[in-house]
Design an enzyme around this catalytic site. Structure first.
Site, PDB file in Angstrom:
ATOM      1  N   ASP A  92      -4.230 -12.782   4.166  1.00  0.00           N
ATOM      2  CA  ASP A  92      -5.511 -12.304   4.768  1.00  0.00           C
ATOM      3  C   ASP A  92      -6.600 -12.758   3.869  1.00  0.00           C
ATOM      4  O   ASP A  92      -7.940 -12.319   3.770  1.00  0.00           O
ATOM      5  CB  ASP A  92      -5.651 -10.869   4.643  1.00  0.00           C
ATOM      6  CG  ASP A  92      -5.078  -9.934   3.688  1.00  0.00           C
ATOM      7  OD1 ASP A  92      -4.667 -10.780   2.543  1.00  0.00           O
ATOM      8  OD2 ASP A  92      -4.999  -8.799   3.762  1.00  0.00           O
ATOM      9  N   HIS A 120       0.790  -1.488   0.060  1.00  0.00           N
ATOM     10  CA  HIS A 120       0.050  -0.032  -0.115  1.00  0.00           C
ATOM     11  C   HIS A 120       0.790   1.201   0.069  1.00  0.00           C
ATOM     12  O   HIS A 120       0.546   2.356  -0.224  1.00  0.00           O
ATOM     13  CB  HIS A 120      -1.065  -0.025   1.111  1.00  0.00           C
ATOM     14  CG  HIS A 120      -1.962  -1.164   1.154  1.00  0.00           C
ATOM     15  ND1 HIS A 120      -2.701  -1.307   0.136  1.00  0.00           N
ATOM     16  CD2 HIS A 120      -2.013  -1.853   2.361  1.00  0.00           C
ATOM     17  CE1 HIS A 120      -3.465  -2.467   0.568  1.00  0.00           C
ATOM     18  NE2 HIS A 120      -3.177  -2.717   1.720  1.00  0.00           N
ATOM     19  N   HIS A 122      -6.211  -7.331  -0.262  1.00  0.00           N
ATOM     20  CA  HIS A 122      -6.518  -5.952  -0.601  1.00  0.00           C
ATOM     21  C   HIS A 122      -5.693  -5.814  -1.837  1.00  0.00           C
ATOM     22  O   HIS A 122      -4.617  -6.028  -2.127  1.00  0.00           O
ATOM     23  CB  HIS A 122      -5.927  -5.149   0.559  1.00  0.00           C
ATOM     24  CG  HIS A 122      -6.393  -5.437   1.851  1.00  0.00           C
ATOM     25  ND1 HIS A 122      -6.094  -6.166   2.933  1.00  0.00           N
ATOM     26  CD2 HIS A 122      -7.674  -4.922   2.469  1.00  0.00           C
ATOM     27  CE1 HIS A 122      -6.845  -6.368   3.755  1.00  0.00           C
ATOM     28  NE2 HIS A 122      -7.792  -5.334   3.675  1.00  0.00           N
ATOM     29  N   ASP A 128      -2.736 -10.942  -2.358  1.00  0.00           N
ATOM     30  CA  ASP A 128      -3.304 -10.153  -0.923  1.00  0.00           C
ATOM     31  C   ASP A 128      -4.857  -9.834  -1.135  1.00  0.00           C
ATOM     32  O   ASP A 128      -4.948  -9.374  -2.168  1.00  0.00           O
ATOM     33  CB  ASP A 128      -2.649  -9.213  -0.473  1.00  0.00           C
ATOM     34  CG  ASP A 128      -2.756  -8.568   0.871  1.00  0.00           C
ATOM     35  OD1 ASP A 128      -2.178  -8.927   1.785  1.00  0.00           O
ATOM     36  OD2 ASP A 128      -4.029  -7.906   1.096  1.00  0.00           O
TER      37      ASP A 128
HETATM   38 ZN   LIG Z   1      -4.089  -7.240   3.027  1.00  0.00          ZN
END
Ligand SMILES: [Zn+2]
Length: 356
Positions: A292, A178, A217, A215
Site C-alpha cells: 500500500d 494490526h 500503516h 507497510d
Molecule cells: Zn497497510
C-alpha cells in the site's frame, strides 16, 4: 369503496410478505449452494534457490461475495502465485502449503477471550471492517473466514521455519500487523508474526529478531506484542497521518508524510537498516512488506512506484541475506490496481537474486 381499499391494502401486504420470503429464500439458497472454501492438503514444499515460498488457494476468505466490498484485494495472493509459476520461477508443487494453525495455539499467543469472541459475526465484522452477514452461523464463519486466516498464519509459520532452515522464507499472505494481543482491527484478526515467533521460540530458536515494517500503516499490533520483549525489536516506517490513530510507540518509528517518493523512502530505509543491523544484531529479520506504499493505492498517500517497491524489498533482502541473516518476508496490506504485479515482481527479484 372502503372495502375495496381494505382489499388493496391486504393484497399489498401479501405482496410485500411474498417478496420478503423470496429474498430470504435467495439468501439461504446462496448460503447453501455457494461452494465451501477450498481446503487443500498440507505440503512441506520445496525450497527454490534457498527460499521456501508458502501459499495456498485456501488463504482466500469467502463471504458470499460481500468480501468484495472491502478494499482489500482478496484475489491478490492467487495472482501473485500464478505470476511466479507463469514466469517459470517455481512450480505449483514447490509451494509450501500450510494447514490451519490450531485455535489452542492462537489462544496461547492472543487473549483467549478475544479469540473466542471472534465466533460472533458482529465482533468479527468490526475487526475485519467488512460486513459479515448476520445469517452466517459460527460454523460458516469458521470455515469461510477464520479458517483461511488461520491457514495464512500457518503459512507464515512454515515460511519462518523455512527462513531458519534455508535462508529465506516468503509467505504470499500474512503480515497482519494490526492484530494486538486482545484486539483485532484494520482487517487483521490474528497476528501471524507473533504466532510464528512463539512457535520458533517453542522449537528452541532464541536469537534476536528484527521486525522491519514498511507497510504504509504503522505496525501497531507488532509493537503491542513485543513492547516488553527485549529479544524482538519492532521497527515501523509508515505514513504518520493514516490509521491507526493514535499510534503505539514501538522500538523505533519513522512517521512519514504523504507524497513520499521512491528515492526519499528507500534512502531513509537504507539508513535505518544500517543502524538497526548494528544495534540489534538480529538472528532473524522479518519484513512486513505491504504494497500500500504504491501511488495508486486508494487508502494511502505515498508517491511510490512498483520499481520503488521492488527496490525497497531488495534492500531489506540484501541487508539480511548478504549478512547471513535469515529473512522472513510477508506481504501485508495493499489495495491498489498495481499491487499484485508489484509484489510478484519483488518476490521474483528476490528469487532471481538467489539464483545468481
Ligand atoms: Zn497497510
Amino acid at each position: 369503496m372502503t372495502e375495496w381499499n381494505a382489499y388493496k391494502r391486504t393484497r399489498r401486504r401479501r405482496g410485500l410478505a411474498l417478496a420478503a420470503a423470496l429474498l430470504l429464500l435467495c439468501i439461504l439458497g446462496a448460503a447453501a449452494f455457494t461452494k465451501a472454501p477450498h481446503r487443500p492438503h498440507e505440503s512441506a514444499g520445496r525450497p527454490v534457490h534457498g527460499a521456501l515460498v508458502a501459499y495456498s488457494p485456501g488463504y482466500r476468505v469467502s463471504l458470499f461475495g460481500l468480501e468484495r466490498l472491502h478494499p482489500f484485494d482478496i484475489g491478490k495472493m492467487d495472482r501473485i502465485a500464478d505470476q511466479l509459476v507463469d514466469a517459470g520461477l517455481l512450480t505449483k508443487d514447490d509451494f509450501a502449503v500450510a494447514d490451519e494453525v490450531p485455535v489452542e495455539l492462537l489462544e496461547q499467543v492472543h487473549d483467549p477471550a478475544y479469540i473466542r469472541g471472534l465466533r460472533d459475526a458482529e465482533t468479527l465484522g468490526r475487526a475485519l471492517e467488512a460486513p459479515v452477514p448476520g445469517f452466517m452461523t459460527p460454523r460458516m464463519l469458521d470455515e469461510r473466514v477464520l479458517g483461511p486466516f488461520r491457514r495464512q498464519v500457518g503459512g507464515t509459520v512454515l515460511a519462518a521455519r523455512g527462513a531458519l532452515e534455508h535462508g529465506v522464507g516468503i509467505n504470499l499472505g500474512g503480515g497482519f500487523h494490526h492484530a494486538r494481543p486482545d484486539m483485532g482491527h484494520g482487517f487483521c484478526i490474528f497476528n501471524d508474526v507473533a504466532v510464528a515467533i512463539a512457535v520458533l521460540r517453542s522449537e528452541g530458536f532464541d536469537g534476536s529478531v528484527l521486525i522491519v515494517d514498511t507497510d504504509a500503516h504503522q505496525g501497531d499490533g507488532d509493537h503491542a506484542f513485543f513492547a516488553d520483549d527485549p529479544t524482538v525489536f519492532s521497527f515501523s516506517m509508515h505514513q504518520e497521518s493514516l490509521f491507526p490513530s493514535p499510534k503505539l510507540r514501538g522500538d523505533r518509528d519513522d512517521g512519514l508524510w504523504g507524497g513520499v517518493t521512491d528515492a526519499e523512502f528507500n534512502g531513509r530505509l537504507a539508513e535505518h537498516l544500517d543502524e538497526l543491523l548494528a544495534e540489534v544484531q538480529p538472528a532473524l529479520v522479518i519484513h512486513v512488506a505491504g504494497s500500500d506504499v504504491l501511488n495508486d493505492d486508494p487508502l494511502t498517500g505515498y508517491a511510490m512506484t512498483p520499481e520503488g517497491l521492488v527496490e525497497r524489498d531488495l534492500k531489506v533482502f540484501r541487508a539480511a541475506h548478504d549478512n547471513g541473516v535469515p529473512l522472513l518476508h510477508v506481504l501485508a496490506g495493499g489495495y491498489g490496481p498495481s499491487s499484485a504485479d508489484a509484489q510478484a515482481a519483488s518476490v521474483a527479484a528476490m528469487l532471481e537474486a538467489l539464483a545468481d
